[in-house]
Design a protein around this motif. Structure first.
Motif, PDB file in Angstrom:
ATOM      1  N   TRP A   1       2.270 -53.573   5.551  1.00 22.73           N
ATOM      2  CA  TRP A   1       2.701 -52.956   4.305  1.00 22.73           C
ATOM      3  C   TRP A   1       1.564 -52.123   3.752  1.00 22.73           C
ATOM      4  O   TRP A   1       0.392 -52.486   3.877  1.00 22.73           O
ATOM      5  CB  TRP A   1       3.102 -54.028   3.291  1.00 22.73           C
ATOM      6  CG  TRP A   1       4.335 -54.755   3.695  1.00 22.73           C
ATOM      7  CD1 TRP A   1       5.618 -54.451   3.348  1.00 22.73           C
ATOM      8  CD2 TRP A   1       4.431 -55.892   4.557  1.00 22.73           C
ATOM      9  NE1 TRP A   1       6.501 -55.327   3.937  1.00 22.73           N
ATOM     10  CE2 TRP A   1       5.791 -56.229   4.684  1.00 22.73           C
ATOM     11  CE3 TRP A   1       3.500 -56.675   5.244  1.00 22.73           C
ATOM     12  CZ2 TRP A   1       6.238 -57.299   5.446  1.00 22.73           C
ATOM     13  CZ3 TRP A   1       3.941 -57.734   6.007  1.00 22.73           C
ATOM     14  CH2 TRP A   1       5.304 -58.036   6.093  1.00 22.73           C
TER      15      TRP A   1
ATOM     16  N   LEU B   1       9.480 -59.877   0.124  1.00 28.89           N
ATOM     17  CA  LEU B   1       9.515 -58.911   1.221  1.00 28.89           C
ATOM     18  C   LEU B   1      10.862 -58.221   1.422  1.00 28.89           C
ATOM     19  O   LEU B   1      10.917 -57.145   2.008  1.00 28.89           O
ATOM     20  CB  LEU B   1       9.071 -59.575   2.529  1.00 28.89           C
ATOM     21  CG  LEU B   1       7.642 -60.126   2.506  1.00 28.89           C
ATOM     22  CD1 LEU B   1       7.300 -60.742   3.846  1.00 28.89           C
ATOM     23  CD2 LEU B   1       6.635 -59.071   2.106  1.00 28.89           C
TER      24      LEU B   1
ATOM     25  N   GLU C   1       7.060 -50.955   4.073  1.00 27.38           N
ATOM     26  CA  GLU C   1       6.860 -51.718   5.306  1.00 27.38           C
ATOM     27  C   GLU C   1       6.767 -50.765   6.487  1.00 27.38           C
ATOM     28  O   GLU C   1       7.518 -49.799   6.581  1.00 27.38           O
ATOM     29  CB  GLU C   1       8.016 -52.692   5.510  1.00 27.38           C
ATOM     30  CG  GLU C   1       7.872 -53.534   6.766  1.00 27.38           C
ATOM     31  CD  GLU C   1       9.047 -54.485   6.933  1.00 27.38           C
ATOM     32  OE1 GLU C   1       9.484 -55.104   5.949  1.00 27.38           O
ATOM     33  OE2 GLU C   1       9.541 -54.585   8.069  1.00 27.38           O
TER      34      GLU C   1
ATOM     35  N   ARG D   1       4.605 -56.443  11.510  1.00 27.38           N
ATOM     36  CA  ARG D   1       4.889 -55.716  10.272  1.00 27.38           C
ATOM     37  C   ARG D   1       3.608 -55.559   9.448  1.00 27.38           C
ATOM     38  O   ARG D   1       2.796 -56.470   9.355  1.00 27.38           O
ATOM     39  CB  ARG D   1       5.914 -56.459   9.424  1.00 27.38           C
ATOM     40  CG  ARG D   1       7.260 -56.560  10.077  1.00 27.38           C
ATOM     41  CD  ARG D   1       8.256 -57.262   9.193  1.00 27.38           C
ATOM     42  NE  ARG D   1       7.815 -58.635   8.920  1.00 27.38           N
ATOM     43  CZ  ARG D   1       8.394 -59.443   8.041  1.00 27.38           C
ATOM     44  NH1 ARG D   1       9.432 -59.034   7.333  1.00 27.38           N
ATOM     45  NH2 ARG D   1       7.948 -60.664   7.861  1.00 27.38           N
TER      46      ARG D   1
ATOM     47  N   GLU E   1       9.107 -64.120   2.068  1.00 26.19           N
ATOM     48  CA  GLU E   1      10.342 -63.540   2.616  1.00 26.19           C
ATOM     49  C   GLU E   1      11.476 -63.618   1.593  1.00 26.19           C
ATOM     50  O   GLU E   1      12.197 -62.657   1.377  1.00 26.19           O
ATOM     51  CB  GLU E   1      10.758 -64.254   3.904  1.00 26.19           C
ATOM     52  CG  GLU E   1       9.867 -64.005   5.088  1.00 26.19           C
ATOM     53  CD  GLU E   1       9.978 -62.614   5.682  1.00 26.19           C
ATOM     54  OE1 GLU E   1      10.910 -61.849   5.337  1.00 26.19           O
ATOM     55  OE2 GLU E   1       9.114 -62.278   6.515  1.00 26.19           O
TER      56      GLU E   1
ATOM     57  N   ILE F   1       1.222 -60.057   6.849  1.00 25.60           N
ATOM     58  CA  ILE F   1       1.767 -61.233   6.181  1.00 25.60           C
ATOM     59  C   ILE F   1       0.652 -62.220   5.818  1.00 25.60           C
ATOM     60  O   ILE F   1       0.709 -62.865   4.772  1.00 25.60           O
ATOM     61  CB  ILE F   1       2.873 -61.911   7.037  1.00 25.60           C
ATOM     62  CG1 ILE F   1       3.628 -62.976   6.238  1.00 25.60           C
ATOM     63  CG2 ILE F   1       2.301 -62.507   8.288  1.00 25.60           C
ATOM     64  CD1 ILE F   1       4.620 -62.420   5.286  1.00 25.60           C
TER      65      ILE F   1
ATOM     66  N   VAL G   1       2.473 -51.834  -2.670  1.00 27.41           N
ATOM     67  CA  VAL G   1       3.040 -53.170  -2.525  1.00 27.41           C
ATOM     68  C   VAL G   1       2.413 -54.124  -3.532  1.00 27.41           C
ATOM     69  O   VAL G   1       3.096 -54.975  -4.107  1.00 27.41           O
ATOM     70  CB  VAL G   1       2.883 -53.679  -1.072  1.00 27.41           C
ATOM     71  CG1 VAL G   1       3.161 -55.158  -0.963  1.00 27.41           C
ATOM     72  CG2 VAL G   1       3.810 -52.901  -0.169  1.00 27.41           C
TER      73      VAL G   1
ATOM     74  N   VAL H   1       9.354 -53.286  -2.114  1.00 27.09           N
ATOM     75  CA  VAL H   1       8.369 -53.658  -1.094  1.00 27.09           C
ATOM     76  C   VAL H   1       8.810 -53.139   0.273  1.00 27.09           C
ATOM     77  O   VAL H   1       8.009 -52.608   1.038  1.00 27.09           O
ATOM     78  CB  VAL H   1       8.171 -55.190  -1.066  1.00 27.09           C
ATOM     79  CG1 VAL H   1       7.282 -55.601   0.085  1.00 27.09           C
ATOM     80  CG2 VAL H   1       7.611 -55.675  -2.399  1.00 27.09           C
ATOM     81  N   LYS H   2      10.081 -53.275   0.553  1.00 27.48           N
ATOM     82  CA  LYS H   2      10.631 -52.888   1.859  1.00 27.48           C
ATOM     83  C   LYS H   2      10.327 -51.424   2.203  1.00 27.48           C
ATOM     84  O   LYS H   2      10.055 -51.108   3.363  1.00 27.48           O
ATOM     85  CB  LYS H   2      12.152 -53.129   1.855  1.00 27.48           C
ATOM     86  CG  LYS H   2      12.786 -53.124   3.194  1.00 27.48           C
ATOM     87  CD  LYS H   2      12.481 -54.402   3.927  1.00 27.48           C
ATOM     88  CE  LYS H   2      13.263 -54.447   5.213  1.00 27.48           C
ATOM     89  NZ  LYS H   2      12.688 -55.380   6.150  1.00 27.48           N
TER      90      LYS H   2
END
Length: 92
Positions: free
Chosen positions: A75, A55, A64, A73, A51, A36, A80, A60-61
Motif C-alpha cells: 500500500w 483493508l 493497494e 500486496r 482485513e 501487511i 493509507v 485504502v483499497k
C-alpha cells in the motif's frame, strides 16, 4: 535621538505546536510503501482485524498495489495512513 520601542507578542501554544509538528515530521521515517507486517506494526491490529476493518475500505483499497497477479500486496504509505486514521475515527 529618539529610541523606538518594539513589542513582540508570542503565542507560546502555537510555537509549541509548530515545534512538535516539526520534530514529529523530522523523526518519522519516510516510507513509500508498506506491507501487511508494517500495517500490523503501526496499527497494533491483527491481520484479521486489518482485513475486516481497514483493508477492504475503498479509501485504502485504491492505494493497494500487487507485484504480479498473485504477488504480495503493498500500500502507498502516506494516503493509507490518512485513510486509516479516518476509518479508526469512524469505528469509535
Amino acid at each position: 535621538m529618539n529610541l523606538a520601542q518594539i513589542e513582540i507578542a508570542v503565542d507560546k501554544e502555537m510555537v509549541q505546536r509548530s515545534l512538535d509538528n516539526m520534530v514529529r515530521d523530522y523523526t518519522r521515517p519516510r516510507l513509500l510503501l508498506c506491507d501487511i507486517d508494517e500495517l500490523k506494526r503501526i496499527t497494533c491490529m491483527s491481520p484479521s482485524s486489518l482485513e475486516r476493518h481497514i483493508l477492504h475500505d475503498p479509501r485504502v483499497k485504491q492505494h493497494e498495489r500487487r507485484v504480479g497477479e498473485r504477488g504480495k500486496r503493498y500500500w502507498i504509505y502516506e494516503p493509507v495512513e490518512k485513510a486509516i486514521l479516518e476509518i479508526i475515527d469512524e469505528l469509535e
